[in-house]
Design an enzyme around this catalytic site. Structure first.
Site, PDB file in Angstrom:
ATOM      1  N   GLU B  49       0.866  -1.183   0.000  1.00 24.78           N
ATOM      2  CA  GLU B  49       0.000   0.000   0.000  1.00 24.78           C
ATOM      3  C   GLU B  49       0.899   1.227   0.000  1.00 24.78           C
ATOM      4  OE1 GLU B  49      -4.159  -1.521   2.109  1.00 24.78           O
ATOM      5  OE2 GLU B  49      -2.937  -0.036   3.147  1.00 24.78           O
ATOM      6  N   ASP B  60      -5.866  10.235   9.356  1.00 19.44           N
ATOM      7  CA  ASP B  60      -4.613   9.649   9.818  1.00 19.44           C
ATOM      8  C   ASP B  60      -4.153  10.270  11.120  1.00 19.44           C
ATOM      9  OD1 ASP B  60      -3.681   7.675   7.794  1.00 19.44           O
ATOM     10  OD2 ASP B  60      -3.964   9.382   6.456  1.00 19.44           O
ATOM     11  N   TYR B 175     -10.635  -3.528   3.617  1.00 16.41           N
ATOM     12  CA  TYR B 175      -9.703  -3.103   4.655  1.00 16.41           C
ATOM     13  C   TYR B 175     -10.547  -2.773   5.890  1.00 16.41           C
ATOM     14  CZ  TYR B 175      -5.770  -0.344   6.558  1.00 16.41           C
ATOM     15  OH  TYR B 175      -4.757   0.149   7.332  1.00 16.41           O
TER      16      TYR B 175
END
Lengths: 403, 266
Positions: B49, B60, B175
């Protein structure tokens, strides 16, 4: 909180204003936004909620705020008559509190004991801290460390009100970074936390919800203008950063084609200088902070740093409904530089005895540019969205004065 | 069958788990990325990734945000990320590469140009953090038409209906972000993850990778027992930060090697 006009019913069910708005967030936030949307839909149709909201606005905020005819300044400018919607007279000194009360009431109904907020100039942070104190909620406010430095008095104000202020050290250390950090907090603490967004941006339902809570401004004007001026205004003028005070005064006027709507963005050192915060005038559409809208970005799609003398307008995006109003032509958007805003700030102090916020001074500056070009029977209604006490330091510094 | 699907099929036949490391392209410099990608493959990565840096990485944590800031300061852009993948493909035709990032750089390039560019570079999957299915149906369709898998996230908070929606739009793998939080956060509720995986796998009909909060061989092994793939990101970025550009490939290779070994011992 009712729609002013059935023919204008944006956003659609998925939060879109034409190509703008929407829900552009990581999967972790989707259920929280679903929950919020459902709770908000239930509340806006609930007469008890609406009655309580109105009670709070009347008895805690001090609404309705007056409309005032700035006669002396109008005469001095020698053209159209300028009327001011006095949001600066609200409790906490700006329009921000209208929305905070609405969202805090919603948080309480949803059983969330903790509220978080982002703030730039500190006005939304102060309004959130105020309402959190009033409702006995835990309150955390994220603020860029650069803004913490620039707005020390507001930081202290929030602390007095019992809020925890978290300085954000990432990125450009201003409003957009505070927003990123608040989003992160919400993702992490979504079970017990309500995120009170301060402007008409972010993922659906925020742009519509904040607008609805702020529409009290325009609805009052529609009642007040005939009493005071004998008719509705020819122009409604408001400053636009994220755009909540502008949406609040514009929205009820959208169905009236006789009223021109003008949003005033911060042109900083001038649009040509590159140092400004005029997303609608100089930006391009993109995706940031949960919605698609006009953004100030470079050719690689990275968000660029903005500049305005007014911290509250210093933001690289704008509410998606403004993007839609611009494209559809229903509203027009213009820029006012730091210097022009300062001139209007001083004018209002001297001619009317009112110290306006630097944000609102941008709207005043455009009014002062427009008024002399119009006949004396024309009417301009300017949203005086906040008072300028918080800006003493900035203005003095700019004039070379030390306390 | 896409390269990602083929890789999962092969691993399943061998009874092994996929190891999917994440690095930010251009961190700490554009030249550093290719050696790091090779080190990941040498260490035993199944899929890479590759993070496309963005100025405002809302989902994030601080570690990946720092990596993004370093990469942008060093001049990284989406265009250059595609150049790096093109370069990587010259020596490695096998290892699937998934680009992971935010919508705005892609929209600034233009969706059509991006999909064409990604396909030409040899990108196998794309995960756009702030493109949930309802805002990205046409994007996902265009990716699939270019033989690129649209990868989607699911969270502990996702409903059954949401899982089916993601299963319909996505392909390749899912994911599963194992924490309700940002990348790099500390704790992982292992029991909760274990409980959710079977129903997710059934709803989406794809392999399920688990990420967020995996720090070492031991935590990777625990996740490997229940998921089809283990995604590890912030921990690698920290390793790169600590090692400096020159020693980073060696250190990263060793870290990935340990985790590979742990997963293969299952």
């Amino acid at each position: 909180m009712q729609m002013a006009d059935a023919s204008y019913s944006l956003p659609d069910a998925r939060g879109h204003f034409g190509p703008y708005g929407g829900i552009f967030v990581a999967e972790t936030l989707i259920p929280a936004l679903d929950e919020l949307r459902q709770a908000y839909e239930a509340c806006r149709q609930d007469p008890d909620f609406r009655a309580e909201f109105e009670y709070e606005l009347k008895h805690y905020v001090g609404r309705p705020s007056p409309v005032y005819h700035a006669e002396r300044w109008s005469r001095e400018l020698g053209g159209a008559q300028i009327y001011l919607k006095r949001e600066d007279l609200n409790h906490t000194g700006a329009h921000k509190v209208n929305n905070c009360i609405g969202q805090a009431m919603l948080a309480r109904r949803m059983g969330k004991p903790r509220v978080i907020a982002e703030t730039g100039a500190g006005q939304h942070g102060v309004a959130t801290a105020t309402v959190a104190a009033r409702y006995g909620m835990k309150c955390v406010v994220y603020m860029g460390s650069e803004d913490v430095r620039r707005q020390a008095a507001n930081v202290y104000r929030m602390k007095l009100l019992g809020a925890e202020v978290v300085p954000v050290e990432s990125g450009s250390r201003t409003l957009k970074d505070a927003l990123n950090e608040a989003m992160r907090d919400w993702v992490t603490n979504v079970a017990d936390t309500f995120y009170i967004i301060g402007t008409v941006a972010g993922p659906h339902p925020y742009p519509a919800m904040v607008r609805d809570f702020q529409c009290v401004i325009g609805r009052e004007c529609i009642e007040q203008m005939p009493e005071l001026a004998g008719r509705q205004p020819d122009y409604v003028i408001a400053c636009v950063g994220g755009g909540s005070n502008a949406m609040g005064i514009f929205h009820p006027y959208i169905p009236d084609p006789g009223v021109r709507l003008v949003g005033v963005e911060a042109a900083g050192d001038g649009l040509a200088s590159g140092r400004h915060a005029a997303s609608l005038a100089a930006g391009t559409p993109g995706v940031l902070h949960g919605n698609r809208t006009y953004l100030l970005q470079n050719e690689d799609g990275q968000i660029i740093e903005t500049h305005s003398i007014s911290a509250g307008l210093d933001y690289p995006g704008v509410g998606p409904e403004h993007a839609w109003l611009k494209d559809s032509g229903r509203a027009e958007y213009v820029g006012v530089t730091d210097d022009e805003a300062l001139q209007a700030f001083h004018d209002l102090c001297r001619f009317e005895g009112i110290i306006p916020a630097l944000e609102s001074s941008h709207a005043l500056a455009y009014a002062s540019r427009l008024a002399p070009t119009l006949a004396t029977d024309r009417i301009l209604l300017v949203n005086l969205s906040g008072r300028g006490d918080k800006d003493m330091h900035t203005v003095a510094e700019r004039c070379g004065i030390q306390f | 069958m896409s390269k990602i699907q083929a890789r999962f099929a092969r691993l399943q036949a061998e009874g092994r788990k996929a190891l999917i490391p994440f690095i930010t392209a251009g961190d700490p410099s554009p030249q550093a990325t290719l050696p790091l990608m090779r080190a990941l493959v040498d260490g035993g990565a199944d899929i890479i990734e590759l993070g496309v840096p963005f100025s405002d990485p809302m989902a994030d944590g601080p570690t990946i945000q720092r990596a993004s800031e370093r990469a942008l300061a060093a001049g990284m852009s989406l265009r250059r990320v595609l150049e790096i993948v093109t370069e990587f493909r010259r020596a490695d035709a096998e290892t699937p590469v998934v680009l992971m990032g935010y919508a705005n750089p892609i929209e600034a390039m233009g969706i059509e140009a991006f999909v064409a560019g990604a396909a030409a570079a040899g990108v196998d999957g794309v995960l756009v953090v702030d493109y949930p299915p309802q805002e990205s149906e046409s994007f996902a369709t265009e990716l699939k038409a270019a033989a690129i898998d649209p990868i989607y996230l699911l969270a502990p908070t996702s409903s059954e209906q949401r899982m089916r929606e993601v299963g319909r739009c996505g392909s390749g793998y899912i994911y599963y972000v194992s924490l309700t939080g940002v990348t790099g956060a500390g704790h992982l509720d292992h029991a909760q993850v274990a409980e959710r995986i079977p129903s997710i796998r059934e709803a989406v009909g794809m392999p399920v990778g688990v990420g967020f909060g995996i720090r070492d061989a031991a935590s990777a092994k625990r996740i490997g027992r229940i998921a089809d793939a283990v995604v590890i990101g912030s921990r690698i970025i920290e390793e790169i930060e600590g090692a400096g550009e020159e020693r980073a490939p060696t250190r990263v290779r060793a870290l990935i090697g340990e985790i590979r070994e742990a997963l293969d011992s299952l």
